[in-house]
Design an enzyme around this catalytic site. Structure first.
Site, PDB file in Angstrom:
ATOM      1  N   SER A 164       0.867  -1.126   0.054  1.00 23.89           N
ATOM      2  CA  SER A 164       0.048   0.053  -0.003  1.00 23.89           C
ATOM      3  C   SER A 164       0.870   1.382  -0.006  1.00 23.89           C
ATOM      4  CB  SER A 164      -0.990   0.036   1.117  1.00 23.89           C
ATOM      5  OG  SER A 164      -1.518   1.322   1.411  1.00 23.89           O
ATOM      6  N   TYR A 176      -2.434  -1.346  10.279  1.00 19.66           N
ATOM      7  CA  TYR A 176      -2.633  -1.309   8.681  1.00 19.66           C
ATOM      8  C   TYR A 176      -1.090  -0.920   8.222  1.00 19.66           C
ATOM      9  CZ  TYR A 176      -3.809  -0.991   4.065  1.00 19.66           C
ATOM     10  OH  TYR A 176      -3.720  -1.238   2.672  1.00 19.66           O
TER      11      TYR A 176
END
Length: 319
Positions: A164, A176
């Site tokens: 990401s 995350y």
């Protein structure tokens, strides 16, 4: 002098473009194993690769996801169940893949399974929140790779890890961003370790896209749960106004930035699998290219100031 520099730069760019567009002569005998195919990037990728002639081995978390994908594709696509947080499930999936590919080995592994929530201010988390996200995004990808690495070496194949842009810049608290930083580091070390075995490793760094991971309703429910479980003293230090404004900021970001065209991501993965010379990193989405990646090169103090300005202020803070 400058003319030679410009000509050399143009020659390099032209050579890179030609090299980048060279593809493999055939993919019809190549097996690709994809995790997280219930929905989102994994589901779309499995369908697209199947249509292009790859022998797709799609791993889904739920029986419903596996059955739905199998019914809609058929052909060379096969499905299995996989929970990347369980070692026994990963071992069973590895045995299934070995039986499917035989002596040819596994040409492609796409570590796509991922979760995002809970995200939010760091103080709102407990250690289990971090463990749940890391178990899927980081340790799941690592264990699946280790299980299948002998098959990838046999085929001189490719590993594509879905990271990401938040693996470059940590824009929020929770597991995350941490998990994606770890995926980046794992991919780099794996690529170097596999260099002499002919296994190529690529990282895809999507921006914000409309998938189950970025579902706004799920995000808001997760934040509400985090807020309600806070100790009264901690909640008082932030204030109810902070919580409501924080929700508004998240809604604004998700509404403004989330791209509905998932092919921008699957196209990068397809290139990493089908190109003669796959890239080390791929950035997918306008926000990744124009916002997050440039921001990751700024001094930390500048990024801190920008994010501190965008996010709401707690009720009780040092002035």
């Amino acid at each position: 002098m400058w003319l030679y520099v410009v000509l050399a730069a143009l020659a390099w760019a032209l050579g890179w473009l030609v090299r980048d567009h060279r593809t493999l002569p055939s993919v019809k005998d190549k097996h690709v194993f994809i995790t997280g195919c219930d929905s989102g990037f994994g589901n779309l990728l499995a369908r697209r690769l199947s249509r292009r002639g790859y022998r797709v081995l799609a791993a889904c978390l739920t029986p419903h996801g596996a059955e739905s994908l199998q019914r809609s594709c058929g052909g060379h696509l096969r499905t299995t169940l996989l929970d990347v947080t369980r070692s026994d499930s990963i071992r069973r999936a590895g045995e299934w893949v070995r039986a499917e590919v035989g002596e040819k080995g596994l040409f492609g592994l796409v570590n796509n399974a991922g979760v995002a929530n809970p995200i939010g201010p760091t103080e709102w988390m407990d250690i289990e929140d971090y463990r749940r996200v890391m178990a899927v995004n980081t340790f799941g990808a690592i264990e699946v790779t280790l299980q299948l690495l002998p098959l990838l070496k046999r085929a001189r194949g490719r590993v594509v890890n879905t990271s990401s842009v938040l693996g470059r810049i940590s824009a929020n608290g929770g597991g995350y961003c941490m998990s994606k930083y770890c995926v980046e580091a794992f991919s780099d070390s794996l690529r170097r370790d596999m260099y002499h075995f002919g296994v190529k490793v690529s990282i895809v760094e999507p921006g914000f896209f409309k998938t189950a991971v970025t579902n706004l309703e799920v995000l808001e429910a997760s934040l509400q749960q985090l807020w309600e479980r806070l100790a009264p003293e901690t909640r008082l230090s932030y204030g109810e106004d902070f919580f409501q404004k924080y929700l508004k900021v998240q809604r604004f970001i998700m509404t403004l930035m989330c791209d509905g065209d998932l092919t921008k991501v699957t196209g990068c993965i397809e290139h990493a699998l089908g190109a003669r010379h796959p890239r080390t990193r791929y950035s997918a989405g306008w926000d990744a290219k124009l916002l997050w990646l440039p921001a990751s090169y700024l001094p930390s103090c500048v990024v801190d100031l920008i994010l501190a300005t965008i996010l709401p202020k707690p009720a009780h803070r040092v002035r």
